[in-house]
Design a protein around this motif. Structure first.
Motif, PDB file in Angstrom:
ATOM      1  N   LEU A 164       0.872  -1.260  -0.060  1.00  0.00           N
ATOM      2  CA  LEU A 164      -0.005  -0.028  -0.219  1.00  0.00           C
ATOM      3  C   LEU A 164       0.959   1.337   0.008  1.00  0.00           C
ATOM      4  CD1 LEU A 164      -2.807   1.303   0.262  1.00  0.00           C
ATOM      5  CD2 LEU A 164      -2.459   1.080   2.700  1.00  0.00           C
ATOM      6  N   ILE A 165       1.751   1.313   0.862  1.00  0.00           N
ATOM      7  CA  ILE A 165       2.747   2.417   1.019  1.00  0.00           C
ATOM      8  C   ILE A 165       3.411   2.500  -0.293  1.00  0.00           C
ATOM      9  CG2 ILE A 165       4.780   3.358   2.214  1.00  0.00           C
ATOM     10  CD1 ILE A 165       3.696   1.936   4.862  1.00  0.00           C
ATOM     11  N   GLN A 166       4.285   1.421  -0.866  1.00  0.00           N
ATOM     12  CA  GLN A 166       4.859   1.719  -2.314  1.00  0.00           C
ATOM     13  C   GLN A 166       3.928   2.016  -3.344  1.00  0.00           C
ATOM     14  OE1 GLN A 166       6.427  -2.244  -3.004  1.00  0.00           O
ATOM     15  NE2 GLN A 166       7.987  -2.099  -1.492  1.00  0.00           N
ATOM     16  N   ALA A 167       2.514   1.578  -3.489  1.00  0.00           N
ATOM     17  CA  ALA A 167       1.546   2.127  -4.348  1.00  0.00           C
ATOM     18  C   ALA A 167       1.479   3.504  -4.379  1.00  0.00           C
ATOM     19  CB  ALA A 167       0.256   1.449  -4.230  1.00  0.00           C
ATOM     20  N   LEU A 168       1.298   4.125  -3.017  1.00  0.00           N
ATOM     21  CA  LEU A 168       1.076   5.456  -2.954  1.00  0.00           C
ATOM     22  C   LEU A 168       2.343   6.122  -3.534  1.00  0.00           C
ATOM     23  CD1 LEU A 168      -0.749   5.627   0.532  1.00  0.00           C
ATOM     24  CD2 LEU A 168      -1.369   6.749  -1.585  1.00  0.00           C
ATOM     25  N   GLU A 169       3.416   5.673  -3.531  1.00  0.00           N
ATOM     26  CA  GLU A 169       4.822   6.362  -4.148  1.00  0.00           C
ATOM     27  C   GLU A 169       4.945   6.376  -5.349  1.00  0.00           C
ATOM     28  OE1 GLU A 169       7.811   4.160  -1.835  1.00  0.00           O
ATOM     29  OE2 GLU A 169       7.674   5.920  -0.215  1.00  0.00           O
ATOM     30  N   VAL A 170       4.275   5.096  -5.957  1.00  0.00           N
ATOM     31  CA  VAL A 170       4.857   4.998  -7.707  1.00  0.00           C
ATOM     32  C   VAL A 170       3.433   5.114  -8.546  1.00  0.00           C
ATOM     33  CG1 VAL A 170       6.812   3.823  -7.015  1.00  0.00           C
ATOM     34  CG2 VAL A 170       4.707   2.465  -7.273  1.00  0.00           C
ATOM     35  N   ARG A 177      -4.342   7.180  -6.599  1.00  0.00           N
ATOM     36  CA  ARG A 177      -3.761   7.540  -4.988  1.00  0.00           C
ATOM     37  C   ARG A 177      -5.048   7.933  -4.342  1.00  0.00           C
ATOM     38  NH1 ARG A 177       1.906  10.557  -5.923  1.00  0.00           N
ATOM     39  NH2 ARG A 177       2.901   8.983  -7.496  1.00  0.00           N
ATOM     40  N   PRO A 178      -5.835   8.734  -4.502  1.00  0.00           N
ATOM     41  CA  PRO A 178      -6.900   9.018  -3.335  1.00  0.00           C
ATOM     42  C   PRO A 178      -7.431   8.000  -2.808  1.00  0.00           C
ATOM     43  CG  PRO A 178      -6.956  10.670  -5.412  1.00  0.00           C
ATOM     44  CD  PRO A 178      -6.031   9.409  -5.793  1.00  0.00           C
ATOM     45  N   PRO A 179      -7.854   7.020  -3.411  1.00  0.00           N
ATOM     46  CA  PRO A 179      -8.700   5.662  -2.435  1.00  0.00           C
ATOM     47  C   PRO A 179      -7.509   4.994  -1.621  1.00  0.00           C
ATOM     48  CG  PRO A 179      -8.745   5.192  -4.906  1.00  0.00           C
ATOM     49  CD  PRO A 179      -8.105   6.592  -4.777  1.00  0.00           C
ATOM     50  N   LEU A 180      -6.361   5.001  -2.291  1.00  0.00           N
ATOM     51  CA  LEU A 180      -5.224   4.346  -1.321  1.00  0.00           C
ATOM     52  C   LEU A 180      -5.066   5.121  -0.068  1.00  0.00           C
ATOM     53  CD1 LEU A 180      -3.004   3.147  -4.187  1.00  0.00           C
ATOM     54  CD2 LEU A 180      -4.561   1.574  -2.982  1.00  0.00           C
ATOM     55  N   VAL A 237      -2.198  11.253   3.824  1.00  0.00           N
ATOM     56  CA  VAL A 237      -1.299  11.325   2.661  1.00  0.00           C
ATOM     57  C   VAL A 237      -2.060  12.582   1.753  1.00  0.00           C
ATOM     58  CG1 VAL A 237      -0.090  10.514   0.694  1.00  0.00           C
ATOM     59  CG2 VAL A 237      -0.016   9.430   2.631  1.00  0.00           C
ATOM     60  N   GLU A 238      -1.443  13.644   1.655  1.00  0.00           N
ATOM     61  CA  GLU A 238      -2.493  14.553   0.829  1.00  0.00           C
ATOM     62  C   GLU A 238      -1.946  14.451  -0.599  1.00  0.00           C
ATOM     63  OE1 GLU A 238      -2.285  18.579   2.503  1.00  0.00           O
ATOM     64  OE2 GLU A 238      -0.897  17.722   3.981  1.00  0.00           O
ATOM     65  N   THR A 239      -2.911  13.732  -1.416  1.00  0.00           N
ATOM     66  CA  THR A 239      -2.419  13.267  -2.742  1.00  0.00           C
ATOM     67  C   THR A 239      -2.402  14.478  -3.468  1.00  0.00           C
ATOM     68  OG1 THR A 239      -4.882  12.807  -3.116  1.00  0.00           O
ATOM     69  CG2 THR A 239      -3.369  10.855  -2.374  1.00  0.00           C
ATOM     70  N   THR A 240      -3.047  15.705  -3.196  1.00  0.00           N
ATOM     71  CA  THR A 240      -2.826  16.872  -4.160  1.00  0.00           C
ATOM     72  C   THR A 240      -1.507  17.755  -3.908  1.00  0.00           C
ATOM     73  OG1 THR A 240      -4.194  17.961  -2.760  1.00  0.00           O
ATOM     74  CG2 THR A 240      -5.303  16.763  -4.801  1.00  0.00           C
ATOM     75  N   ALA A 241      -0.769  17.324  -2.725  1.00  0.00           N
ATOM     76  CA  ALA A 241       0.273  18.154  -2.218  1.00  0.00           C
ATOM     77  C   ALA A 241       1.435  17.608  -3.040  1.00  0.00           C
ATOM     78  CB  ALA A 241       0.414  17.605  -0.818  1.00  0.00           C
ATOM     79  N   TRP A 242       2.496  18.781  -3.010  1.00  0.00           N
ATOM     80  CA  TRP A 242       3.716  18.188  -3.739  1.00  0.00           C
ATOM     81  C   TRP A 242       4.360  17.013  -3.261  1.00  0.00           C
ATOM     82  CZ3 TRP A 242       4.949  21.359  -7.529  1.00  0.00           C
ATOM     83  CH2 TRP A 242       4.599  22.638  -7.597  1.00  0.00           C
ATOM     84  N   THR A 243       5.128  16.515  -4.185  1.00  0.00           N
ATOM     85  CA  THR A 243       5.558  15.018  -3.861  1.00  0.00           C
ATOM     86  C   THR A 243       6.356  14.949  -2.865  1.00  0.00           C
ATOM     87  OG1 THR A 243       5.526  14.712  -6.438  1.00  0.00           O
ATOM     88  CG2 THR A 243       6.985  13.229  -5.210  1.00  0.00           C
ATOM     89  N   ARG A 292       6.211  16.648   0.030  1.00  0.00           N
ATOM     90  CA  ARG A 292       5.229  16.604   1.140  1.00  0.00           C
ATOM     91  C   ARG A 292       4.691  15.015   1.235  1.00  0.00           C
ATOM     92  NH1 ARG A 292       2.695  20.553   4.243  1.00  0.00           N
ATOM     93  NH2 ARG A 292       0.806  19.741   5.128  1.00  0.00           N
ATOM     94  N   GLN A 293       4.278  14.611   0.217  1.00  0.00           N
ATOM     95  CA  GLN A 293       3.775  13.212   0.280  1.00  0.00           C
ATOM     96  C   GLN A 293       4.681  12.090   0.628  1.00  0.00           C
ATOM     97  OE1 GLN A 293       1.352  11.793  -3.152  1.00  0.00           O
ATOM     98  NE2 GLN A 293       1.270  14.151  -4.011  1.00  0.00           N
ATOM     99  N   ARG A 294       6.215  12.462   0.272  1.00  0.00           N
ATOM    100  CA  ARG A 294       6.946  11.253   0.646  1.00  0.00           C
ATOM    101  C   ARG A 294       7.124  11.519   2.172  1.00  0.00           C
ATOM    102  NH1 ARG A 294      10.653  12.646  -4.430  1.00  0.00           N
ATOM    103  NH2 ARG A 294       9.881  11.097  -5.859  1.00  0.00           N
ATOM    104  N   GLY A 295       7.072  12.674   2.777  1.00  0.00           N
ATOM    105  CA  GLY A 295       7.282  12.963   4.008  1.00  0.00           C
ATOM    106  C   GLY A 295       6.360  12.334   4.891  1.00  0.00           C
ATOM    107  N   GLN A 296       4.999  12.279   4.527  1.00  0.00           N
ATOM    108  CA  GLN A 296       3.875  11.539   4.972  1.00  0.00           C
ATOM    109  C   GLN A 296       3.753  10.308   4.860  1.00  0.00           C
ATOM    110  OE1 GLN A 296       0.943  13.971   2.619  1.00  0.00           O
ATOM    111  NE2 GLN A 296       0.588  15.391   4.089  1.00  0.00           N
ATOM    112  N   LEU A 297       4.479   9.664   3.681  1.00  0.00           N
ATOM    113  CA  LEU A 297       4.673   8.494   3.751  1.00  0.00           C
ATOM    114  C   LEU A 297       5.793   7.729   4.473  1.00  0.00           C
ATOM    115  CD1 LEU A 297       4.168   7.741  -0.064  1.00  0.00           C
ATOM    116  CD2 LEU A 297       2.464   7.078   1.833  1.00  0.00           C
TER     117      LEU A 297
END
Length: 157
Positions: free
Chosen positions: A94-100, A106-109, A123-129, A131-136
Motif C-alpha cells: 500500500l505504501i509503495q503504491a502511494l509512492e509510484v 492515489r486518493p482511494p489508497l 497522505v495529501e494526494t494533491t500536495a507536492w511530491t 510533502r507526500q514522501r514525508g507523510q509516507l
C-alpha cells in the motif's frame, strides 16, 4: 464484474479491474476511440463528482480479450484475499503504491491508509511530491502496526 466491460461503464470497470489484478490495459485490449466514443463514457466520468476526472483508458475495452486473460490468471487469486496491482495486499505494498502509482489512483489508497492508521497518516494526494514522501515516511514507521485484516475485522466497536 467482467460483464460490466461491455457497458458504458467499461472504462471505469477496466480501471478497477486493472488496479486489483495488475492487468495492463495495453492497446491490444482497447479498440481505438471513435469521435462518438469520446463523448460517451469519458464525458460522463469527467463531469461526475464520484468518477475519475480523466480516465487513462480511451476507447472501448475488448471484453473478450480481458475475459481470456482472466481465465488464465484467475488461479493466482485466492477468494477472500485482497490484491493490489496483482499482488497480495500488504501494508508495505500500500505504501509503495502511494509512492509510484499515477496520481489518479492515489486518493482511494490514501483513504485506506488513513482508515487503517486511525487518522495517524493522512497522505495529501494533491500536495507536492516532497510533502507526500514525508507523510509516507511516517507510514513506514507505523507499518508494523497497520492492520492487515478486512475493514470489518478492526473497525468493530
Amino acid at each position: 464484474m467482467l460483464g460490466v466491460l461491455t457497458t458504458q461503464e467499461a472504462v471505469l470497470a477496466a480501471e478497477s479491474f486493472s488496479a486489483i489484478t495488475g492487468l495492463v490495459m495495453s492497446s491490444d485490449l482497447i479498440e481505438e476511440a471513435t469521435s462518438s466514443d469520446d463523448d460517451e463514457p469519458a464525458g460522463q466520468w469527467e463531469s461526475s463528482p464520484w468518477g475519475p476526472r480523466a480516465p487513462a483508458i480511451r476507447g472501448r475495452v475488448r471484453a473478450d480479450r480481458v475475459d481470456a486473460w482472466w481465465k488464465n490468471a484467475r488461479s493466482r487469486f485466492e477468494p477472500g484475499r485482497r490484491y493490489l496491482q496483482g499482488h497480495l495486499w500488504t501494508p508495505e505494498l500500500l505504501i509503495q503504491a502511494l509512492e509510484v502509482l499515477p496520481t489518479r489512483r492515489r486518493p482511494p489508497l490514501a483513504l485506506e491508509l488513513a482508515i487503517r492508521t486511525q487518522g495517524a497518516v493522512n497522505v495529501e494526494t494533491t500536495a507536492w511530491t516532497s510533502r507526500q514522501r514525508g507523510q509516507l515516511l511516517l507510514a513506514r514507521q507505523l507499518r508494523p502496526g497497520i492492520p492487515v485484516g478486512s475493514f470489518d475485522s478492526f473497525m468493530r466497536l
